[in-house]
Design a protein around this motif. Structure first.
Motif, PDB file in Angstrom:
ATOM      1  N   MET A   1       0.845  -1.166   0.000  1.00  0.00           N
ATOM      2  CA  MET A   1       0.000   0.000   0.000  1.00  0.00           C
ATOM      3  C   MET A   1       0.897   1.237   0.000  1.00  0.00           C
ATOM      4  O   MET A   1       1.844   1.324   0.760  1.00  0.00           O
ATOM      5  CB  MET A   1      -0.892  -0.035   1.242  1.00  0.00           C
ATOM      6  N   ARG A   2       0.564   2.174  -0.834  1.00  0.00           N
ATOM      7  CA  ARG A   2       1.318   3.417  -0.891  1.00  0.00           C
ATOM      8  C   ARG A   2       0.609   4.478  -0.053  1.00  0.00           C
ATOM      9  O   ARG A   2      -0.604   4.607  -0.109  1.00  0.00           O
ATOM     10  CB  ARG A   2       1.446   3.898  -2.327  1.00  0.00           C
ATOM     11  N   VAL A   3       1.406   5.217   0.700  1.00  0.00           N
ATOM     12  CA  VAL A   3       0.859   6.304   1.512  1.00  0.00           C
ATOM     13  C   VAL A   3       1.713   7.549   1.299  1.00  0.00           C
ATOM     14  O   VAL A   3       2.872   7.466   0.910  1.00  0.00           O
ATOM     15  CB  VAL A   3       0.806   5.945   3.015  1.00  0.00           C
ATOM     16  N   ASP A   4       1.117   8.685   1.583  1.00  0.00           N
ATOM     17  CA  ASP A   4       1.837   9.948   1.438  1.00  0.00           C
ATOM     18  C   ASP A   4       3.034   9.991   2.381  1.00  0.00           C
ATOM     19  O   ASP A   4       3.024   9.388   3.457  1.00  0.00           O
ATOM     20  CB  ASP A   4       0.923  11.131   1.769  1.00  0.00           C
ATOM     21  N   GLU A   5       4.032  10.736   1.969  1.00  0.00           N
ATOM     22  CA  GLU A   5       5.240  10.882   2.767  1.00  0.00           C
ATOM     23  C   GLU A   5       4.929  11.471   4.151  1.00  0.00           C
ATOM     24  O   GLU A   5       5.540  11.101   5.152  1.00  0.00           O
ATOM     25  CB  GLU A   5       6.238  11.767   2.020  1.00  0.00           C
ATOM     26  N   GLU A   6       3.965  12.374   4.200  1.00  0.00           N
ATOM     27  CA  GLU A   6       3.576  12.995   5.472  1.00  0.00           C
ATOM     28  C   GLU A   6       3.028  11.953   6.451  1.00  0.00           C
ATOM     29  O   GLU A   6       3.308  12.007   7.654  1.00  0.00           O
ATOM     30  CB  GLU A   6       2.533  14.090   5.228  1.00  0.00           C
ATOM     31  N   ILE A   7       2.265  11.004   5.933  1.00  0.00           N
ATOM     32  CA  ILE A   7       1.732   9.929   6.788  1.00  0.00           C
ATOM     33  C   ILE A   7       2.866   9.072   7.328  1.00  0.00           C
ATOM     34  O   ILE A   7       2.864   8.695   8.498  1.00  0.00           O
ATOM     35  CB  ILE A   7       0.692   9.084   6.024  1.00  0.00           C
ATOM     36  N   VAL A   8       3.839   8.777   6.488  1.00  0.00           N
ATOM     37  CA  VAL A   8       4.988   7.979   6.922  1.00  0.00           C
ATOM     38  C   VAL A   8       5.735   8.708   8.038  1.00  0.00           C
ATOM     39  O   VAL A   8       6.117   8.096   9.049  1.00  0.00           O
ATOM     40  CB  VAL A   8       5.924   7.660   5.739  1.00  0.00           C
ATOM     41  N   LYS A   9       5.910  10.006   7.887  1.00  0.00           N
ATOM     42  CA  LYS A   9       6.574  10.799   8.928  1.00  0.00           C
ATOM     43  C   LYS A   9       5.782  10.735  10.238  1.00  0.00           C
ATOM     44  O   LYS A   9       6.351  10.579  11.310  1.00  0.00           O
ATOM     45  CB  LYS A   9       6.737  12.259   8.487  1.00  0.00           C
ATOM     46  N   ASP A  10       4.456  10.868  10.124  1.00  0.00           N
ATOM     47  CA  ASP A  10       3.612  10.793  11.320  1.00  0.00           C
ATOM     48  C   ASP A  10       3.710   9.425  11.981  1.00  0.00           C
ATOM     49  O   ASP A  10       3.799   9.324  13.210  1.00  0.00           O
ATOM     50  CB  ASP A  10       2.151  11.102  10.974  1.00  0.00           C
ATOM     51  N   LEU A  11       3.699   8.372  11.176  1.00  0.00           N
ATOM     52  CA  LEU A  11       3.826   7.019  11.721  1.00  0.00           C
ATOM     53  C   LEU A  11       5.158   6.844  12.446  1.00  0.00           C
ATOM     54  O   LEU A  11       5.211   6.245  13.534  1.00  0.00           O
ATOM     55  CB  LEU A  11       3.696   5.974  10.612  1.00  0.00           C
TER      56      LEU A  11
ATOM     57  N   ARG B   1       7.156   0.836  12.889  1.00  0.00           N
ATOM     58  CA  ARG B   1       6.098   1.358  12.031  1.00  0.00           C
ATOM     59  C   ARG B   1       4.976   0.338  11.832  1.00  0.00           C
ATOM     60  O   ARG B   1       3.795   0.686  11.857  1.00  0.00           O
ATOM     61  CB  ARG B   1       6.675   1.770  10.676  1.00  0.00           C
ATOM     62  N   ALA B   2       5.325  -0.925  11.649  1.00  0.00           N
ATOM     63  CA  ALA B   2       4.308  -1.955  11.439  1.00  0.00           C
ATOM     64  C   ALA B   2       3.383  -2.076  12.651  1.00  0.00           C
ATOM     65  O   ALA B   2       2.166  -2.207  12.507  1.00  0.00           O
ATOM     66  CB  ALA B   2       4.967  -3.301  11.140  1.00  0.00           C
ATOM     67  N   GLU B   3       3.947  -2.011  13.833  1.00  0.00           N
ATOM     68  CA  GLU B   3       3.143  -2.098  15.052  1.00  0.00           C
ATOM     69  C   GLU B   3       2.244  -0.875  15.194  1.00  0.00           C
ATOM     70  O   GLU B   3       1.078  -0.990  15.594  1.00  0.00           O
ATOM     71  CB  GLU B   3       4.043  -2.240  16.283  1.00  0.00           C
ATOM     72  N   VAL B   4       2.764   0.290  14.852  1.00  0.00           N
ATOM     73  CA  VAL B   4       1.959   1.514  14.909  1.00  0.00           C
ATOM     74  C   VAL B   4       0.780   1.408  13.943  1.00  0.00           C
ATOM     75  O   VAL B   4      -0.363   1.711  14.311  1.00  0.00           O
ATOM     76  CB  VAL B   4       2.821   2.758  14.587  1.00  0.00           C
ATOM     77  N   VAL B   5       1.034   0.964  12.732  1.00  0.00           N
ATOM     78  CA  VAL B   5      -0.036   0.817  11.742  1.00  0.00           C
ATOM     79  C   VAL B   5      -1.068  -0.184  12.234  1.00  0.00           C
ATOM     80  O   VAL B   5      -2.276   0.053  12.140  1.00  0.00           O
ATOM     81  CB  VAL B   5       0.536   0.393  10.372  1.00  0.00           C
ATOM     82  N   LYS B   6      -0.618  -1.287  12.794  1.00  0.00           N
ATOM     83  CA  LYS B   6      -1.543  -2.306  13.317  1.00  0.00           C
ATOM     84  C   LYS B   6      -2.426  -1.718  14.410  1.00  0.00           C
ATOM     85  O   LYS B   6      -3.641  -1.917  14.406  1.00  0.00           O
ATOM     86  CB  LYS B   6      -0.757  -3.501  13.849  1.00  0.00           C
ATOM     87  N   ARG B   7      -1.832  -0.998  15.343  1.00  0.00           N
ATOM     88  CA  ARG B   7      -2.606  -0.400  16.443  1.00  0.00           C
ATOM     89  C   ARG B   7      -3.620   0.613  15.924  1.00  0.00           C
ATOM     90  O   ARG B   7      -4.767   0.650  16.379  1.00  0.00           O
ATOM     91  CB  ARG B   7      -1.674   0.292  17.440  1.00  0.00           C
ATOM     92  N   LEU B   8      -3.183   1.463  15.007  1.00  0.00           N
ATOM     93  CA  LEU B   8      -4.084   2.477  14.465  1.00  0.00           C
ATOM     94  C   LEU B   8      -5.231   1.856  13.663  1.00  0.00           C
ATOM     95  O   LEU B   8      -6.381   2.300  13.775  1.00  0.00           O
ATOM     96  CB  LEU B   8      -3.312   3.482  13.612  1.00  0.00           C
ATOM     97  N   LEU B   9      -4.924   0.828  12.868  1.00  0.00           N
ATOM     98  CA  LEU B   9      -5.973   0.144  12.119  1.00  0.00           C
ATOM     99  C   LEU B   9      -6.962  -0.534  13.059  1.00  0.00           C
ATOM    100  O   LEU B   9      -8.179  -0.467  12.850  1.00  0.00           O
ATOM    101  CB  LEU B   9      -5.370  -0.889  11.161  1.00  0.00           C
ATOM    102  N   ASP B  10      -6.443  -1.167  14.089  1.00  0.00           N
ATOM    103  CA  ASP B  10      -7.303  -1.829  15.064  1.00  0.00           C
ATOM    104  C   ASP B  10      -8.258  -0.819  15.706  1.00  0.00           C
ATOM    105  O   ASP B  10      -9.465  -1.054  15.804  1.00  0.00           O
ATOM    106  CB  ASP B  10      -6.450  -2.520  16.130  1.00  0.00           C
ATOM    107  N   LYS B  11      -7.714   0.322  16.108  1.00  0.00           N
ATOM    108  CA  LYS B  11      -8.534   1.367  16.731  1.00  0.00           C
ATOM    109  C   LYS B  11      -9.577   1.900  15.753  1.00  0.00           C
ATOM    110  O   LYS B  11     -10.750   2.074  16.109  1.00  0.00           O
ATOM    111  CB  LYS B  11      -7.640   2.507  17.225  1.00  0.00           C
TER     112      LYS B  11
END
Length: 86
Positions: A1-11, A22-32
């Motif tokens: 999945m491609r995401v904006d550079e700004e999102i990557v910085k936030d992650l 980063r993978a754990e952060v994405v998992k937590r945010l998706l779960d929420k």
């Protein structure tokens, strides 16, 4: 999945603060986000009269009483009251 550079910085910033990769952060945010989406859907179906409170609670993975609390918090009416019947 491609995401904006700004999102990557936030992650990455969240990961630094939470001591997680980063993978754990994405998992937590998706779960929420999924839990919030399911709760919103459940509350919508209750307000339409399509689902019972119990069905909505099961869908949102909440107890019956937790769903009642969420309904109260969001101003969702649970149906007819004794006053309505009078």
């Amino acid at each position: 999945m491609r995401v904006d550079e700004e999102i990557v910085k936030d992650l990455d910033e969240i990961g630094e603060r939470e001591k997680a990769d980063r993978a754990e952060v994405v998992k937590r945010l998706l779960d929420k986000a999924i839990k919030e989406w399911k709760l919103d859907r459940a509350l919508e179906m209750i307000s339409r009269g399509t689902w019972t409170i119990r069905k909505a609670a099961d869908y949102a993975d909440l107890s019956y009483y937790q769903m009642l609390e969420e309904m109260s918090t969001h101003g969702i009416d649970s149906g007819s009251t004794l006053e309505d019947f009078r």
